[in-house]
Design a protein around this motif. Sequence first.
Motif, PDB file in Angstrom:
ATOM      1  N   TYR A 259       3.203   1.932   6.462  1.00  0.00           N
ATOM      2  CA  TYR A 259       3.551   0.503   6.531  1.00  0.00           C
ATOM      3  C   TYR A 259       3.112  -0.096   7.874  1.00  0.00           C
ATOM      4  O   TYR A 259       2.681  -1.247   7.942  1.00  0.00           O
ATOM      5  N   GLN A 267       0.672  -3.795   4.998  1.00  0.00           N
ATOM      6  CA  GLN A 267       1.319  -3.719   6.307  1.00  0.00           C
ATOM      7  C   GLN A 267       2.612  -4.524   6.300  1.00  0.00           C
ATOM      8  O   GLN A 267       2.659  -5.661   5.843  1.00  0.00           O
ATOM      9  N   CYS A 268       3.694  -3.887   6.761  1.00  0.00           N
ATOM     10  CA  CYS A 268       5.002  -4.551   6.745  1.00  0.00           C
ATOM     11  C   CYS A 268       5.846  -3.982   7.888  1.00  0.00           C
ATOM     12  O   CYS A 268       6.289  -2.826   7.825  1.00  0.00           O
TER      13      CYS A 268
END
Length: 352
Positions: A259, A267-268
């Motif tokens: 992530y 993407q987080c």
Amino acid sequence: MKQQEAWPSKSDTPHFTGLPFTRKESDHRRRHHHHHSSSKSNTSGSTRKSTSSSSKTHVSNNLKHQQYDYSLLPFELVQKIAASFSLPNLRAASLVCHAWRDALQPLRQAMMFLRWGKRYKHGRGGLRSNVDKALEYFLEGAARGSTPSMVDAGLIYWEMGKKEKGIALYTKAAELGDPNGQCNLGISYLQADPPSYKEAVEWLYKASFAGHVRAQYQLALCLHQGRGLDQNLQEAARWYQQAAQGGYVRAMYNTSLCYSFGEGLAQCRRLARKWMKRAADRGHSKAQLEYGLLLFSEGDMMKAVVYLELAKRAGETAATSVKNVILQEMSTPSRDRVMHLADNWRALPSSR
């Protein structure tokens, strides 16, 4: 604490009574069905003709299933099916019929040997740890067809350096469908010299689909690094997630990195932080270091020092300098509080 692998460059009782095991029961059902059908009022000839073919096929298939006598299965087949059963499942299967009870007797005996083997291996139940004695009991269980005993005996052989004997037992357990045996066999192929990636991936896939979290993590590493198959970041991330959700702490850490870097997953930052904290709270030293640095960047100094102290104690020397800088800015009571929290910290349960 064991060194974690780095980012690449884890009711029992089946309802057997629901199966029709005897011919008497199926015969009774067939007679009851015939009587019930004949008591119904007659329908038109055309309707009867239009439904007779499908009805006969349906009834014929049902009767074939009902007439099968499961007690006639060969002992060897019953034993192979139940080789990896837990003790509660063995007991339940033994209640199906007298034939199954007799067929499964060696496996029930194997469970006793397995239990004693674990006691000697880990020094439990008032016994001193004795690896030779543990191996003796595991081999007794393995000789009776128990795959958990094969896996435990194989592990002892592996740790003794007798890897060929260990692999032979892993192979036997794996071929009988034991996920632990499949996982250990796959890892053995990865660690061979030279590695046998194709065979490793084959067994890791089988164990992974059976829900074995360590196998899922190892398979994800192979997919991430392109070992034994083409690199596939999306599938690697999926298996990392699967293992992380099953409680495997190393997979939690790698899921966080997926992530964070957007490798295989969108993407987080929020989800990266969530999985990093989960790994840190379960004792992953690199996660503790990185989560401590994250808290430091957010200004949460007290919590940051606790995680950095835990990381330092676990061998992450990079945590020391940052931790010391923060401690210099703290009052004596705050420093004492931090050390107290670190001293009393306990990792949350995980599958390692």
